[in-house]
Design a protein around this motif. Structure first.
Motif, short mmCIF file in Angstrom:
data_model
loop_
_atom_site.label_atom_id
_atom_site.label_comp_id
_atom_site.label_asym_id
_atom_site.label_seq_id
_atom_site.Cartn_x
_atom_site.Cartn_y
_atom_site.Cartn_z
N PHE A 1 -0.55 10.68 -10.94
CA PHE A 1 -1.32 9.92 -9.96
C PHE A 1 -2.52 9.67 -10.57
O PHE A 1 -3.20 10.70 -11.00
CB PHE A 1 -1.21 10.60 -8.55
CG PHE A 1 -2.02 9.73 -7.67
CD1 PHE A 1 -1.55 8.77 -6.87
CD2 PHE A 1 -3.49 10.11 -7.32
CE1 PHE A 1 -2.41 7.98 -6.11
CE2 PHE A 1 -4.33 9.33 -6.27
CZ PHE A 1 -3.69 8.22 -5.70
N THR A 2 -3.13 8.51 -10.54
CA THR A 2 -4.53 8.08 -11.10
C THR A 2 -5.02 6.95 -9.99
O THR A 2 -4.09 6.08 -9.48
CB THR A 2 -4.64 7.63 -12.38
OG1 THR A 2 -3.98 6.50 -12.53
CG2 THR A 2 -4.06 8.88 -13.21
N ILE A 3 -6.24 6.79 -9.64
CA ILE A 3 -6.78 6.16 -8.63
C ILE A 3 -6.35 4.54 -9.31
O ILE A 3 -5.97 3.67 -8.84
CB ILE A 3 -8.31 6.23 -8.35
CG1 ILE A 3 -8.35 7.68 -7.60
CG2 ILE A 3 -8.90 5.14 -7.64
CD1 ILE A 3 -7.75 7.66 -5.91
N PRO A 4 -6.97 4.49 -10.76
CA PRO A 4 -6.81 3.08 -11.21
C PRO A 4 -5.19 2.58 -11.23
O PRO A 4 -4.86 1.45 -10.93
CB PRO A 4 -7.18 3.44 -12.80
CG PRO A 4 -8.06 4.29 -12.35
CD PRO A 4 -7.49 5.20 -11.40
N GLY A 5 -4.22 3.50 -11.60
CA GLY A 5 -2.90 3.40 -11.60
C GLY A 5 -2.34 2.99 -10.17
O GLY A 5 -1.51 1.95 -9.96
N PHE A 6 -2.78 3.70 -9.17
CA PHE A 6 -2.69 3.20 -7.62
C PHE A 6 -3.08 1.90 -7.49
O PHE A 6 -2.53 1.17 -6.79
CB PHE A 6 -3.05 4.08 -6.95
CG PHE A 6 -3.23 3.64 -5.25
CD1 PHE A 6 -1.85 3.75 -4.42
CD2 PHE A 6 -4.30 3.26 -4.67
CE1 PHE A 6 -1.87 3.23 -3.42
CE2 PHE A 6 -4.55 2.97 -3.42
CZ PHE A 6 -3.19 2.69 -2.77
N LEU A 7 -4.26 1.50 -7.65
CA LEU A 7 -5.01 0.23 -7.32
C LEU A 7 -4.12 -0.81 -8.16
O LEU A 7 -4.14 -1.88 -7.26
CB LEU A 7 -6.24 0.15 -7.58
CG LEU A 7 -7.22 1.09 -6.96
CD1 LEU A 7 -8.61 1.24 -7.45
CD2 LEU A 7 -7.23 0.73 -5.41
N LEU A 8 -3.75 -0.61 -9.47
CA LEU A 8 -3.26 -1.57 -10.15
C LEU A 8 -1.65 -1.81 -9.51
O LEU A 8 -1.23 -2.95 -9.08
CB LEU A 8 -3.02 -1.20 -11.58
CG LEU A 8 -2.10 -2.33 -12.30
CD1 LEU A 8 -2.73 -3.71 -12.48
CD2 LEU A 8 -1.85 -1.58 -13.83
N SER A 9 -1.05 -0.82 -9.18
CA SER A 9 0.24 -0.78 -8.60
C SER A 9 0.07 -1.70 -7.06
O SER A 9 1.02 -2.38 -6.74
CB SER A 9 0.78 0.47 -8.11
OG SER A 9 1.28 0.90 -9.37
N PHE B 1 0.85 -1.27 0.11
CA PHE B 1 0.15 -0.09 0.01
C PHE B 1 0.99 1.09 -0.04
O PHE B 1 0.53 2.06 -0.62
CB PHE B 1 -1.09 0.03 1.35
CG PHE B 1 -1.91 1.36 1.30
CD1 PHE B 1 -2.89 1.26 0.45
CD2 PHE B 1 -1.59 2.32 2.11
CE1 PHE B 1 -3.79 2.42 0.64
CE2 PHE B 1 -2.44 3.27 1.90
CZ PHE B 1 -3.56 3.62 1.43
N ALA B 2 1.62 1.41 1.02
CA ALA B 2 2.75 2.57 1.15
C ALA B 2 3.61 2.50 -0.18
O ALA B 2 3.71 3.80 -0.59
CB ALA B 2 3.52 2.48 2.18
N LEU B 3 4.04 1.65 -0.72
CA LEU B 3 5.13 1.78 -1.76
C LEU B 3 4.12 2.16 -3.14
O LEU B 3 4.67 2.86 -4.11
CB LEU B 3 6.10 0.53 -2.04
CG LEU B 3 7.00 0.46 -1.00
CD1 LEU B 3 7.86 -0.69 -1.16
CD2 LEU B 3 7.83 1.63 -0.56
N ALA B 4 3.11 1.50 -3.30
CA ALA B 4 2.38 1.80 -4.30
C ALA B 4 1.96 3.27 -4.32
O ALA B 4 1.87 3.95 -5.45
CB ALA B 4 1.11 0.88 -4.51
N LEU B 5 1.58 3.72 -3.14
CA LEU B 5 1.02 5.09 -3.04
C LEU B 5 2.37 6.23 -3.24
O LEU B 5 2.20 7.10 -4.06
CB LEU B 5 0.58 5.57 -1.42
CG LEU B 5 -0.09 6.86 -1.31
CD1 LEU B 5 -1.07 6.99 -2.26
CD2 LEU B 5 -0.46 6.82 0.21
N VAL B 6 3.53 5.76 -2.82
CA VAL B 6 4.72 6.60 -3.12
C VAL B 6 5.07 6.51 -4.38
O VAL B 6 5.28 7.52 -4.84
CB VAL B 6 5.73 6.14 -2.18
CG1 VAL B 6 7.25 6.80 -2.44
CG2 VAL B 6 5.66 6.41 -0.67
N GLY B 7 4.97 5.53 -4.97
CA GLY B 7 5.38 5.22 -6.30
C GLY B 7 4.35 6.07 -7.44
O GLY B 7 5.07 6.86 -8.21
#
Length: 163
Positions: free
Chosen positions: A35-43, A22-28
């Protein structure tokens, strides 16, 4: 006792893997500039799967404990916490970062028809440095908290038979 240690290890792998993902996907996704919600969720989902695989295949707790024992770092000391956090960070972060940056790189290249002016290595190295720092801090803070919670809910370990 050995079975209880495996259970503790699995529970720690799940908790740490999900939290770190969660944290690294958010930071990345935040540091990518896109930043996009779909990009974050996929990550997050891909990272969580990778973390869980690593956690179930690599005995991080045993590696850390053996390392600290050989250096005579007592459990609960700052030296033990730093060493354990660093070992966990070294095992998880490069693999997750490499896969996540590769995923992002190939997605951008595909979306741009290969015209994006990106170089993989600088992208990867920048992300790796950021993720190492963030990962170390999170592991150092959350590993003892998660372990304490798991131990509180575990039945007492079997005592060795009296001789």
């Amino acid at each position: 006792m050995d079975e209880q240690m495996k259970i503790i290890g699995r529970k720690m792998s799940i908790r740490m893997g999900i939290m770190m993902s969660f944290a690294l996907a958010l930071v990345g996704t935040l540091t990518s500039g896109h930043f996009t919600i779909p990009g974050f969720l996929l990550s997050f989902v891909v990272s969580a799967i990778i973390s869980l695989i690593i956690g179930f295949l690599v005995p991080v707790g045993k590696i850390s404990a053996d390392f600290c024992r050989k250096r005579k770092y007592a459990p609960g000391t700052l030296a033990n916490g730093i060493a354990s956090s660093l070992i966990s960070d070294i095992i998880y972060t490069p693999i997750i970062t490499l896969i996540m940056v590769a995923l992002a790189y190939f997605m951008v290249m595909k979306q741009s028809g290969g015209m994006a002016q990106l170089m993989f290595l600088p992208m990867f190295l920048k992300s790796l440095v950021i993720c190492f720092v963030v990962g170390f801090i999170l592991i150092f803070i959350f590993m003892p908290i998660f372990l304490k919670g798991i131990m509180k809910n575990m039945p007492p370990m079997d005592e060795p038979p009296a001789e």
